[in-house]
Scaffold this active site. Structure first.
Site, PDB file in Angstrom:
ATOM      1  N   LYS A  11       1.002  -1.102   0.157  1.00  0.00           N
ATOM      2  CA  LYS A  11      -0.552   0.117  -0.062  1.00  0.00           C
ATOM      3  C   LYS A  11       1.015   1.240   0.450  1.00  0.00           C
ATOM      4  O   LYS A  11       1.917   1.486   0.180  1.00  0.00           O
ATOM      5  CB  LYS A  11      -1.598   0.038   1.385  1.00  0.00           C
ATOM      6  N   ASP A 137      -2.329  -1.984  10.323  1.00  0.00           N
ATOM      7  CA  ASP A 137      -3.024  -1.797   8.909  1.00  0.00           C
ATOM      8  C   ASP A 137      -3.205  -2.816   7.761  1.00  0.00           C
ATOM      9  O   ASP A 137      -3.039  -2.773   6.692  1.00  0.00           O
ATOM     10  CB  ASP A 137      -0.982  -1.278   8.077  1.00  0.00           C
TER      11      ASP A 137
HETATM   12  O1  C5P Z   1      -0.152  -1.722  15.024  1.00  0.00           O
HETATM   13  P1  C5P Z   1       1.572  -0.869  14.637  1.00  0.00           P
HETATM   14  O2  C5P Z   1       1.722  -2.807  15.143  1.00  0.00           O
HETATM   15  O3  C5P Z   1       1.177  -1.587  13.252  1.00  0.00           O
HETATM   16  O4  C5P Z   1       2.096  -0.855  15.255  1.00  0.00           O
HETATM   17  C1  C5P Z   1       3.470  -0.318  15.562  1.00  0.00           C
HETATM   18  C2  C5P Z   1       3.730   0.781  16.157  1.00  0.00           C
HETATM   19  O5  C5P Z   1       2.922   2.330  15.557  1.00  0.00           O
HETATM   20  C3  C5P Z   1       2.662   0.452  17.521  1.00  0.00           C
HETATM   21  O6  C5P Z   1       3.325   0.525  18.450  1.00  0.00           O
HETATM   22  C4  C5P Z   1       2.912   2.359  17.566  1.00  0.00           C
HETATM   23  O7  C5P Z   1       3.674   2.718  18.127  1.00  0.00           O
HETATM   24  C5  C5P Z   1       2.220   3.218  16.118  1.00  0.00           C
HETATM   25  N1  C5P Z   1       0.912   3.815  16.286  1.00  0.00           N
HETATM   26  C6  C5P Z   1       0.999   4.437  16.774  1.00  0.00           C
HETATM   27  N2  C5P Z   1      -0.833   4.947  16.420  1.00  0.00           N
HETATM   28  C7  C5P Z   1      -0.977   4.202  15.224  1.00  0.00           C
HETATM   29  C8  C5P Z   1      -0.532   2.950  14.288  1.00  0.00           C
HETATM   30  C9  C5P Z   1       0.820   2.815  15.176  1.00  0.00           C
HETATM   31  O8  C5P Z   1       1.434   5.346  17.336  1.00  0.00           O
HETATM   32  N3  C5P Z   1      -2.529   4.104  15.017  1.00  0.00           N
END
Ligand code: C5P
Length: 292
Positions: A11, A137
Site C-alpha cells: 500500500k 494496517d
Molecule cells: O499496529 P502496529 O503494531 O502496526 O503499530 C506499530 C506501532 O506504531 C505501534 O506500536 C505504535 O507505536 C505506532 N502506531 C500508533 N498509532 C497507530 C498505529 C501505529 O501510534 N494508529
C-alpha cells in the site's frame, strides 16, 4: 493437500494525517490508502504439524512471533478450532520497513488464504477484525483498493479508485522505525495538514491531477536533516521528471510519485535506480473480488 496462493499487494498513503494521541498508546489517524501492484506472493499449505515460514530473500526478525503466525493463530482462535499444521511460503518483492505495509499485506494474505481454505462463509468484516489484532494496517490490506482509514487505521470507508496512472516507489537506503516516528510527532508542530476532503473530491471526480495536488504526509515534518535531505531529493527528482505529485508513504522512508505518462515514469525510474537501488514501477490496484 489443502493449499492456496494469493497476491499480497503493498500500500501507499496518498495522505497521512495524525489527529492526536490516544489513551491506548496508539494515535488517531486520518489517511487515504491505496493498494499497488508491487506485492509479495503468499502460499499457505496445510502440513502434518507446527507452523513454518519460508521466505526467499527475507529473514523474519528472530525471537518474535511473525505477523504471519499471529494472523494464523488469531484466525483459528476466532473460529474456535485448533490450528492445523501450516506452512507459509513467501515470495518477497516489497522491501521491509519501508512504509509500504509489506508485512501487513502478507499477514492479510494469510488471513484471506485461510478463509478460502477453512471458512469461506466468514464475512470480510470478521477477517478485518482479526487483522487488527495483528497490526493497524492489516484491516486495510485485507480489504484493498482505495480507502479512507481512520481510528488506528481500521475504520475503513471505501473511496472512488485512484484514476489509472503509473507509480514510482523509491526507497532510500535507510530504515525509519514506525514507533520512533510516532514518538517524534508527539508535541511537534505539524504545520499544514493534508487536505483529505479535497483528495476525496478529486477521487470522486476521477481527476488525477487534482488528486496528485493533494498528496501529503505529516511524518515528513519530523524527519532529521539527514533523512529529510534524501526524501526531498527523491521528491524533487520525481517532480523534475514529470510526476504530477510525490509524497512519502506511511512512516517512510519510501517516496512515491504519480505519473499520467508511462514513458516519463520509465525515464524517471531509470534515473532514480542509478542512485536508489530499491526503485519500483507500479500501478494502482482496485479492490479484488477475492477480498469480498
Ligand atoms: O499496529 P502496529 O503494531 O502496526 O503499530 C506499530 C506501532 O506504531 C505501534 O506500536 C505504535 O507505536 C505506532 N502506531 C500508533 N498509532 C497507530 C498505529 C501505529 O501510534 N494508529
Amino acid at each position: 493437500m489443502r493449499t492456496m496462493t494469493l497476491e499480497a499487494p503493498a500500500k501507499i498513503n496518498l495522505t497521512l494525517d495524525i489527529l492526536g494521541c490516544r489513551t491506548d498508546g496508539y494515535h488517531d489517524l486520518r489517511m487515504v490508502m491505496q493498494s499497488v501492484s508491487l506485492g509479495d506472493t503468499v502460499t499457505v499449505t496445510e502440513t502434518a504439524g507446527g507452523f513454518s515460514l519460508l521466505a526467499e530473500g527475507f529473514t523474519p526478525p528472530a525471537g518474535k512471533t511473525t505477523l504471519e503466525q499471529r494472523a494464523a493463530e488469531g484466525f483459528f482462535r476466532r473460529l474456535g478450532h485448533p490450528m492445523p499444521g501450516l506452512e507459509v511460503r513467501l515470495i518477497k518483492r516489497v522491501p521491509a520497513y519501508a512504509g509500504l505495509g509489506g508485512g501487513s499485506a502478507d499477514a492479510a494474505a494469510v488471513l484471506r488464504c485461510l478463509r478460502a481454505l477453512y471458512a469461506p462463509e466468514l464475512p470480510r468484516e470478521t477477517l478485518e477484525e482479526i487483522g487488527l489484532t495483528v497490526g493497524s494496517d492489516v484491516p486495510f490490506c485485507v480489504r484493498g483498493g482505495t480507502c479512507l482509514a481512520e481510528g488506528r487505521g481500521e475504520v475503513l470507508t471505501d473511496l472512488s479508485p485512484l484514476p489509472d496512472c503509473t507509480l514510482i516507489l523509491c526507497k532510500p537506503d535507510f530504515d525509519l522505525p514506525t514507533p520512533e516516528l510516532f514518538a517524534r510527532v508527539d508535541g511537534a508542530d505539524l504545520g499544514d495538514r493534508p487536505d483529505t476532503a479535497a483528495l476525496e473530491r478529486a477521487l470522486r471526480a476521477g481527476d488525477l491531477s487534482a488528486a496528485a495536488g493533494c498528496l501529503g504526509n505529516v511524518f515528513e515534518r519530523v524527519l532529521t536533516e539527514e533523512e529529510g535531505t534524501d526524501i526531498r531529493a527523491i521528491k524533487a527528482a520525481l517532480l523534475d521528471h514529470g510526476a504530477l505529485g510525490a509524497a512519502m508513504s506511511g512512516s517512510g522512508p519510501t517516496v512515491f510519485g504519480l505519473f499520467d505518462d508511462p514513458s516519463k515514469a520509465d525515464r524517471a525510474a531509470e534515473v532514480l535506480k542509478g542512485r536508489y537501488r530499491q526503485t519500483y514501477l507500479a500501478v494502482p490496484v482496485k479492490r479484488s473480488r477475492a477480498a469480498e
